[in-house]
Design an enzyme around this catalytic site. Structure first.
Site, PDB file in Angstrom:
ATOM      1  CG  ASP A   1       2.996  -4.993  -3.775  1.00 46.31           C
ATOM      2  OD1 ASP A   1       1.675  -5.295  -3.647  1.00 46.31           O
ATOM      3  OD2 ASP A   1       3.378  -4.499  -4.571  1.00 46.31           O
TER       4      ASP A   1
ATOM      5  CG  HIS B   1      -5.360  -9.457   1.150  1.00 42.37           C
ATOM      6  ND1 HIS B   1      -4.181  -8.833   0.619  1.00 42.37           N
ATOM      7  CD2 HIS B   1      -6.482  -9.374   0.057  1.00 42.37           C
ATOM      8  CE1 HIS B   1      -4.615  -8.192  -0.365  1.00 42.37           C
ATOM      9  NE2 HIS B   1      -5.701  -8.421  -0.737  1.00 42.37           N
TER      10      HIS B   1
ATOM     11  CG  LEU C   1       9.191  -4.994  17.023  1.00 43.50           C
ATOM     12  CD1 LEU C   1      10.463  -4.344  16.124  1.00 43.50           C
ATOM     13  CD2 LEU C   1       8.522  -6.204  16.243  1.00 43.50           C
TER      14      LEU C   1
HETATM   15  C1  IPE Z   1       1.133  -0.624  -1.674  1.00 44.72           C
HETATM   16  O1  IPE Z   1       0.876  -1.751  -2.432  1.00 44.72           O
HETATM   17  C2  IPE Z   1       0.550  -0.688  -0.501  1.00 44.72           C
HETATM   18  C3  IPE Z   1       0.370  -1.604   0.372  1.00 44.72           C
HETATM   19  C4  IPE Z   1       1.184  -2.623   0.547  1.00 44.72           C
HETATM   20  C5  IPE Z   1      -0.389  -1.549   1.636  1.00 44.72           C
HETATM   21  P1  IPE Z   1      -0.268  -1.723  -3.646  1.00 44.72           P
HETATM   22  O2  IPE Z   1      -0.060  -2.889  -4.355  1.00 44.72           O
HETATM   23  O3  IPE Z   1      -1.501  -0.869  -3.229  1.00 44.72           O
HETATM   24  O4  IPE Z   1       0.830  -0.724  -4.502  1.00 44.72           O
HETATM   25  P2  IPE Z   1       0.593  -0.335  -6.098  1.00 44.72           P
HETATM   26  O5  IPE Z   1      -0.665  -0.102  -6.423  1.00 44.72           O
HETATM   27  O6  IPE Z   1       1.178  -1.505  -6.770  1.00 44.72           O
HETATM   28  O7  IPE Z   1       1.494   1.016  -6.366  1.00 44.72           O
HETATM   29  C1  IPE Z   2      -0.372  -6.242  -0.794  1.00 45.30           C
HETATM   30  O1  IPE Z   2      -0.819  -7.176  -1.626  1.00 45.30           O
HETATM   31  C2  IPE Z   2      -1.486  -5.777   0.472  1.00 45.30           C
HETATM   32  C3  IPE Z   2      -2.181  -4.786   0.124  1.00 45.30           C
HETATM   33  C4  IPE Z   2      -1.913  -3.717  -0.735  1.00 45.30           C
HETATM   34  C5  IPE Z   2      -3.406  -4.788   0.913  1.00 45.30           C
HETATM   35  P1  IPE Z   2      -1.625  -6.867  -3.081  1.00 45.30           P
HETATM   36  O2  IPE Z   2      -2.967  -7.097  -2.775  1.00 45.30           O
HETATM   37  O3  IPE Z   2      -1.075  -5.420  -3.515  1.00 45.30           O
HETATM   38  O4  IPE Z   2      -1.096  -8.107  -4.064  1.00 45.30           O
HETATM   39  P2  IPE Z   2      -0.571  -7.899  -5.674  1.00 45.30           P
HETATM   40  O5  IPE Z   2       0.407  -6.589  -5.654  1.00 45.30           O
HETATM   41  O6  IPE Z   2      -2.009  -7.622  -6.159  1.00 45.30           O
HETATM   42  O7  IPE Z   2      -0.019  -9.154  -5.605  1.00 45.30           O
HETATM   43 MG    MG Z   3       0.057  -4.894  -5.003  1.00 43.96          MG
END
Ligand code: IPE
Ligand code: IPE
Ligand code: MG
Length: 238
Positions: free
Chosen positions: A15, A32, A126
């Site tokens: 995240d 990303h 892995l």
């Molecule tokens: C969880 O992150 C999903 C991934 C890392 C792919 P999100 O950013 O989508 O989760 P929430 O919305 O904060 O719960």
């Molecule tokens: C995690 O990073 C990647 C995905 C959920 C695809 P986020 O896109 O959720 O990044 P934040 O949480 O908005 O910073």
């Molecule tokens: Mg996120």
């Protein structure tokens, strides 16, 4: 130096890509991209440590709610990732797997992922498992449906134990999740591996995923090494 206990299976909720980018005045998509590059780094590091499986939450069943442009970019990332790093993954004997339902993705994305799986299926290092369009509740429903249909068709009896049920889950080929890490400060599971983390050790770090480097991985494994895993039993006194 402390003797590290190496987890067989590490799962990571990657995240914070968006926040990492925002802090640098960049578009979320740049976060990303940086996050995808980091997958390579952490996978190579886990492989070198002889971790058996690394499961990474890359796209959840809930992430379709994001703006179309961001979803489109995320759908294109597997092509970028495998084009850039496939040769290196192969050289390192890494096996690529996925969890989730691919049918919602564009054909190109599906092909890139299934090709990576096919081309690395003989590898014995892995297991790098990408969770894409994955949601744990959906996974449990699909498992229950397959179990029910096996019962209806007379292929098995109604009685089922935990090990047998786990065999219907998408993770049936993977060892138990020993360590779950979530980056970027959020203290929740967001529908990841609900069944599998029943007895995992949990580590939450404030570092964003693009900044989660080998040093952070080592620190997480150090912390894991110090945890006393009792599984409901009593402390091993010796
Ligand atoms: C969880 O992150 C999903 C991934 C890392 C792919 P999100 O950013 O989508 O989760 P929430 O919305 O904060 O719960
Ligand atoms: C995690 O990073 C990647 C995905 C959920 C695809 P986020 O896109 O959720 O990044 P934040 O949480 O908005 O910073
Ligand atoms: Mg996120």
């Amino acid at each position: 130096m402390m003797q590290q206990k190496i987890p067989d299976h590490i799962a990571i909720i990657m995240d914070g890509n968006g926040r990492w980018a925002k802090k640098r005045g960049l578009p979320r998509t740049a976060g990303h991209k940086q996050g995808a590059e980091n997958i390579r780094k952490i996978a190579i590091a886990c492989n070198a440590l002889q971790v058996k499986a690394l499961t990474l939450y890359a796209f959840s069943t809930e992430n379709w709610k994001r703006p179309e442009k961001e979803v489109d970019y995320l759908c294109k990332l597997p092509r970028f990732f495998f084009k850039s790093y496939m040769a290196e993954l192969k050289r390192n004997n890494i096996q690529v797997l996925y969890l989730g339902e691919l049918d919602k993705f564009p054909e190109d994305t599906r092909n890139v992922i299934t090709t990576a799986v096919a081309e690395t299926k003989e590898n014995t290092g892995l297991k790098l498992c990408l969770a894409v369009n994955y949601g744990a509740r959906r996974e449990i429903i699909l498992a229950a449906q397959r179990y029910a249909s096996d019962v209806c068709e007379g292929k098995r009896s109604l009685s089922i134990d935990e090990t047998e049920f786990a065999g219907y889950l998408m993770t049936s080929q993977l060892p138990e999740v020993d360590l779950l890490i979530r980056t970027s400060g959020e203290l929740r599971i967001s529908n990841f591996l609900l069944w599998q983390i029943a007895y995992s050790e949990l580590i939450f770090t404030d570092r964003s995923w693009p900044e989660f480097d080998e040093e952070e991985l080592r620190k997480a494994i150090d912390e894991y090494t110090l945890r006393d895993r009792r599984f409901g039993g009593l402390k091993d006194e010796n």
